[in-house]
Design an enzyme around this catalytic site. Structure first.
Site, PDB file in Angstrom:
ATOM      1  N   GLU A 293       0.881  -1.171   0.000  1.00  0.00           N
ATOM      2  CA  GLU A 293       0.000   0.000   0.000  1.00  0.00           C
ATOM      3  C   GLU A 293       0.913   1.213   0.000  1.00  0.00           C
ATOM      4  O   GLU A 293       1.767   1.344   0.881  1.00  0.00           O
ATOM      5  CB  GLU A 293      -0.925  -0.021   1.221  1.00  0.00           C
ATOM      6  N   CYS A 327      -1.469   8.793   4.311  1.00  0.00           N
ATOM      7  CA  CYS A 327      -1.534   8.452   2.886  1.00  0.00           C
ATOM      8  C   CYS A 327      -2.876   8.908   2.320  1.00  0.00           C
ATOM      9  O   CYS A 327      -3.000   9.161   1.136  1.00  0.00           O
ATOM     10  CB  CYS A 327      -1.358   6.959   2.706  1.00  0.00           C
TER      11      CYS A 327
END
Ligand code: NAD
Length: 542
Positions: A293, A327
């Protein structure tokens, strides 16, 4: 003990403590912050359950006061990296042969320890070492760590229960084998929960790990190792090796039993790991499972039917909480001309009220960015904006790294929808806004979709259902986590499985059973009850 089919009930998300002034939890957290601020601890490597000190050390400091050392940590050299791989391989058989309920029980005990005994210790370590305010630490190192541990036990029971059909003359089974070898886990600095989950999601399915933590999150990550030990995690299941990423990556990825990579961090680091793994593909015993990720350039699009106050609040929280170092942090927004004045007035008012400083002062909403390299990168983007004729800095734009790495929350307005700060991940408190003509909503959705290489999170604000449906369709691949009328951050385990595609990662959805499925190599077992005794089929008979 194995003669039972066990179910774990679907858990509820861990409630968030409020930390009101003079509350029990606030006093306990303050006491723990004082305690950790007044000592310097020594962080060893933990390999096969043993503490190892290499004497090659580095420092862990407070981002808001970089002269203040919190810990000295030992770095792995090539010798300890090999030891960690051996320890993970040696622990594997006993660990995978343990009844899965026992593995899950260790995870659940760790969750209980964090919920009660170690909540403030882990939160204080996350606040001081990673620069989070009390709320940001609470939702990360308490609630999300606990949720991952509890929900994964439940997801495991669901996965194991999923079995193929059988018939009267045969029994069919799926055995969810852990991967053959060890898993390389590599964690980022920004979430204690991610560091925990990269290891425990893999371990609950019967795998063992070699863990390379981020240097700037070692205080909380070492605390996690201590808690896992108290919860009963056997020696060698998770092997903790701080040290230089390039050396650790190179050594671990060259090992033939490297069965998988569980990574969270930047796109460029993930690309490097993937390329290195490809170079060794013929050496590996099995094709490794590569799960990563990575970065994001997360958006907010407002339609003219949206409530401008809600839009302004979502930008303020979505872009500036934890200094934009999520993020999922919003970092570009598209606002229609008709709403702009109200959104702008509201947003600038809110940002001007955000206090910045030490994590121990509970009035502060903004704290420091993680380290000098992050500070310089973020200021580099702000300088590009300052030197461009295509943008205006509406508020912020200043930084000071003399004591801590402080950057004021910065709002940029641009008339170029492809200005660099609309396209690249900055990973700091910088929001860039493009104002569009209300009539060009469909066009702006296309611009939003095609502006950045990332596709992690995004939000659309609208009250008009047709506008919402149009956005959902046009932005189908622009975000793995898509929000209506909410900021694009703050995903909850079990509620919003998390991950994105394109350059944002392999989209294996942490916080759901989908991630756990990557850590098994199922074996199908068919047992025939009355095996054939003649090679001929009936059509061949006279
Ligand atoms: P980073 O890529 O700099 O570091 C991540 C980890 O990789 C660290 O432990 C680092 O030491 C290690 N590393 C670096 N080079 C290596 C190598 N050659 N071999 C092995 N390990 C190596 O990322 P960061 O600064 O810690 O975190 C910020 C990034 O993480 C941002 O891009 C952010 O978007 C991303 N992130 C993504 C998610 C998500 O779920 N998509 C979540 C959190 C963070």
């Amino acid at each position: 003990m194995n003669n039972a089919i066990f179910n774990f009930k679907e858990p509820k998300n861990e409630p968030i403590h409020g930390y009101l002034k003079n509350s029990k939890e606030r006093l306990a957290l303050e006491k723990e912050l004082d305690r950790q601020s007044s000592e310097i601890i020594d962080i060893p490597l933990i390999i096969g359950g043993k503490e190892i000190r290499t004497g090659k050390t580095g420092k862990v400091v407070m981002p808001h006061n970089h002269g203040h050392v919190l810990a000295n940590y030992h770095m792995a050299t090539e010798k300890e990296i090999q030891m960690a791989i051996d320890a993970a391989l040696n622990a594997k058989t006993d660990w995978m042969n343990l009844s899965w309920v026992e593995r899950a029980s260790i995870m659940l005990k760790a969750a209980e320890l964090i919920s009660e005994k170690y909540r403030f210790k882990l939160n204080a370590a996350t606040m001081l070492g990673q620069g989070k305010n009390c709320f940001q630490a609470e939702i990360d190192s308490a609630c999300e760590v606990i949720d991952f541990l509890r929900f994964n036990a439940y997801f495991t029971s669901r996965i194991y229960k999923d079995q193929p059909s059988s018939a009267v003359d045969m029994i069919n089974r799926l055995e969810y084998r852990p991967l053959e070898g060890f898993i390389f886990t590599v964690s980022p600095f920004n979430f204690t929960a991610i560091a925990s989950n990269l290891n425990t999601s893999v371990a609950v399915m019967g795998n063992t790990t070699v863990w390379k933590p981020a240097t700037t999150s070692l205080l909380s990550n070492y605390t996690l190792m201590e808690i896992f030990k108290e919860a009963g995690m056997p020696e060698g299941v998770i092997n903790f090796i701080p040290g230089p990423g390039s050396l650790i990556g190179k050594t671990v990825l060259a090992h033939k039993e490297m069965a998988g990579i569980h990574f969270t961090g930047s796109t460029s680091t993930f690309n490097t790991l993937w390329k290195m793994a490809s170079e060794h593909v013929e050496r590996y015993k099995s094709y490794p499972k590569i799960v990563g990720e990575t970065g994001g350039k997360d958006f907010i699009v407002a339609h003219s039917s949206a409530d401008p106050h809600e839009v302004a609040t979502a930008i303020a929280r979505g872009a500036f909480e934890f200094q934009g170092q999520k993020c999922s942090a919003a970092s570009r927004a598209y606002i229609p001309t008709s709403l702009w004045k109200t959104v702008k007035d509201d947003l600038l008012q809110m940002v001007s009220e955000m206090k910045m400083g030490d994590v121990r002062d509970f009035n502060n909403f903004i704290n420091a960015v993680i380290d000098e390299s992050a500070f310089n990168t973020i200021m580099g983007y702000i300088d590009k904006a300052k030197n461009s004729s295509e943008v205006k800095i509406l508020i912020g734009g200043e930084g000071d790294k003399s004591k801590g790495y402080f950057i004021k929350p910065t709002v940029i307005q641009t008339d170029n929808p492809h200005f660099i700060t609309m396209e690249e991940e900055i990973f700091g408190p910088v929001m860039t806004i493009y104002i569009y003509d209300d009539a060009k909503y469909e066009e702006i959705l296309k611009v939003c979709d095609s502006t950045s290489i990332y596709a992690l999170t995004g939000a659309v604000f609208a009250r008009d259902k047709y506008a919402m449906v149009a956005a959902c369709r046009a932005l189908r691949y622009a975000a793995g986590n898509f929000y209506f009328n909410d900021k694009p951050s703050g995903a909850l385990v079990g509620m919003q499985p998390f991950g994105g595609a394109r350059a944002s990662g392999t989209n294996d959805k942490s916080g759901s059973h989908l991630n756990l499925l990557r850590w098994v190599s199922p074996r199908t077992i068919k047992e025939t009850l009355l095996p054939a005794t003649d090679f001929r089929y009936s059509y061949m008979m006279e």
